[in-house]
Design an enzyme around this catalytic site. Sequence first.
Site, PDB file in Angstrom:
ATOM      1  N   VAL A 158     -23.137  -8.503 -17.918  1.00 10.07           N
ATOM      2  CA  VAL A 158     -22.653  -7.269 -17.295  1.00 10.07           C
ATOM      3  C   VAL A 158     -23.135  -7.168 -15.850  1.00 10.07           C
ATOM      4  O   VAL A 158     -22.386  -6.775 -14.957  1.00 10.07           O
ATOM      5  CB  VAL A 158     -23.138  -6.041 -18.099  1.00 10.07           C
ATOM      6  CG1 VAL A 158     -22.668  -4.749 -17.454  1.00 10.07           C
ATOM      7  CG2 VAL A 158     -22.659  -6.124 -19.541  1.00 10.07           C
ATOM      8  N   GLU A 159     -24.395  -7.534 -15.625  1.00 13.98           N
ATOM      9  CA  GLU A 159     -24.999  -7.386 -14.301  1.00 13.98           C
ATOM     10  C   GLU A 159     -24.429  -8.365 -13.279  1.00 13.98           C
ATOM     11  O   GLU A 159     -24.133  -7.989 -12.153  1.00 13.98           O
ATOM     12  CB  GLU A 159     -26.520  -7.584 -14.400  1.00 13.98           C
ATOM     13  CG  GLU A 159     -27.268  -6.436 -15.044  1.00 13.98           C
ATOM     14  CD  GLU A 159     -27.398  -5.230 -14.119  1.00 13.98           C
ATOM     15  OE1 GLU A 159     -26.953  -5.311 -12.954  1.00 13.98           O
ATOM     16  OE2 GLU A 159     -27.944  -4.210 -14.563  1.00 13.98           O
ATOM     17  N   SER A 160     -24.314  -9.634 -13.676  1.00 11.95           N
ATOM     18  CA  SER A 160     -24.046 -10.670 -12.683  1.00 11.95           C
ATOM     19  C   SER A 160     -23.147 -11.793 -13.170  1.00 11.95           C
ATOM     20  O   SER A 160     -22.909 -12.743 -12.427  1.00 11.95           O
ATOM     21  CB  SER A 160     -25.370 -11.301 -12.249  1.00 11.95           C
ATOM     22  OG  SER A 160     -26.010 -11.907 -13.380  1.00 11.95           O
ATOM     23  N   TYR A 264     -20.986   0.962 -17.483  1.00  9.32           N
ATOM     24  CA  TYR A 264     -21.998  -0.100 -17.617  1.00  9.32           C
ATOM     25  C   TYR A 264     -22.440  -0.305 -19.066  1.00  9.32           C
ATOM     26  O   TYR A 264     -22.390  -1.423 -19.591  1.00  9.32           O
ATOM     27  CB  TYR A 264     -23.194   0.277 -16.737  1.00  9.32           C
ATOM     28  CG  TYR A 264     -24.379  -0.644 -16.779  1.00  9.32           C
ATOM     29  CD1 TYR A 264     -24.426  -1.770 -15.964  1.00  9.32           C
ATOM     30  CD2 TYR A 264     -25.479  -0.382 -17.594  1.00  9.32           C
ATOM     31  CE1 TYR A 264     -25.527  -2.605 -15.977  1.00  9.32           C
ATOM     32  CE2 TYR A 264     -26.584  -1.202 -17.609  1.00  9.32           C
ATOM     33  CZ  TYR A 264     -26.601  -2.318 -16.794  1.00  9.32           C
ATOM     34  OH  TYR A 264     -27.693  -3.146 -16.804  1.00  9.32           O
TER      35      TYR A 264
END
Length: 562
Positions: A158-160, A264
């Site tokens: 999800v982040e990167s 998110y």
Amino acid sequence: MAYKNTNKVMMIIRIPTIFVLALTMLTACNALQKGTVHTGELQAVAGQPADAATAFTTAATEFSNTTNATSTTITADSEETQNAEEGNSNADIWVRIRQGFRLPDYDHKRVAVELKWFASHQEYLDRVADRADPFLHLIVEEIERRGMPLEIALLPVVESAYQPFAYSHGRAAGIWQFIPGTGRKFGLKQNWWYDGRRDIPAATTAALDYLQYLHKHFNGDWLHALAAYNSGEGRVNSAIRKNRRKGKPIDFWNLKLPRETRGYVPKLLAISSLIATPEKYGVQLKTISDTAKVTSVEIGSQIDLAMAAKIAGISLEEMYHLNPAFNRWATDPNGPHQLLLPIDKVQGFQEKLAELPEDKRIQWKRHKIRNGESLGLIAKRYGTTVSLLRKTNRIRGTRIRAGRHLIIPVSTRSLASYTLTSEQRQKSIQRKTSGSGKKIVHTVRKGDNLWDISRQYKVSVRRLAKWNGIAPRDMLQLGQKLVVWVKSAASATASAIRGLNLTGPDRTTKVNYVVRRGDSLSRISNKFRVTIRQLRKWNRLKSKYLQPGQRITVYVDITRQS
């Protein structure tokens, strides 16, 4: 596993027969429970004959039935469980991750939207798996050691998207996307040489520390903790207090949070659902073996990364992908002094490194100081820092004298060949970006910032930052080159002039012009109102022909520009 089995056989030889029989029965029971043993295989246990083995099989079966009277029925995925428990090199780490899922399933429309996106992007899932492959086992091990939900191993998706060099417009870096302040708070060193936010082991430790802190802070609510990881604990606290005052529910789904945060947490829940049952959503997960691929190796001192790659027997690109925290051509002279390397390369690397003295791990050059040179100018030329020049040459201040010599650490290759350093990555982004109009290069002057430069060229700060692979709030360095796309070179010069208040000798400004198709020396001289002779002199041009993409330096008298 072979070493442990050998020990068991040696113990059996030394102990009385009654204990051999007992141990054999227990072994047989365990094997029967798992459905992996045949009668013939029991003949090898302590060298017993086949008829004794048959008797042991019967006894073991009875013993197994007794012990299983109150046990749970074996499920269809028991073989997967066995592989995961035994560390089978053929086991898939996705199986292990599924077994560690602890977050509830949420049938929420926000999750459904994200699930639909993931399920329709097989190529994206494949890319993520390829990037995660070297690191996923390391991360899963640490999460399990802490007793945390294994959904967290998917948080970098999800982040990167598990991109080790990821950098956001909000100045977040690395697979766990730490912003500078939070990174420093959790012990991640950040300087010219090294950025711990991109150090896979260090950033993983910091991220899990932060998540455990947030989990405790929000009284064991993982969704609140995850939301706070994205938007900050203060913002989540404020949303909870606001709902309490209004008598509204305080669960994540009812909090008024930023749009990014509202999406998110559902993204993590969606990718977790997809990993749990990929066949349900019509996707295939690339197999990632549940074995360690890399390990951290102590090196003890600074080392040229090209030299380290050669010693390890891997490419320089792979060295940077495994160690993305290093910004330059060498590791940080002040540490950390560790490299992440493929496990099968470690022994050879350590043997060769032991033969290489610390002062031979980087090259040194003797530089004669010229008139007008400063430590800053020399450091920039050789790709190092003023502080390291001062340290290696025992200089207390910053003053140096022409004619004297400096000992300078230098790279074994040209700086441009270190294609994944911070500077080269930025140049790559600048080359690949495109915009409307003409591309020019702006050299950062004293007092420049992105806001002022964007005003000069009539472009947005966000767009200017994107063209140059930086964040809108990043600090600029004197002499830094920025790509700007404008309607025309002439309008760019005029825009720059409006942002300046220059008189006398300052009325001349340097323009780095990129040659376009159809350009000629005559056309460029007319555009900037200079002579062809001047263009030849400034650029040491021998030929009258120019090539598209060629860079031309032009010293423009701003008082002569329309």
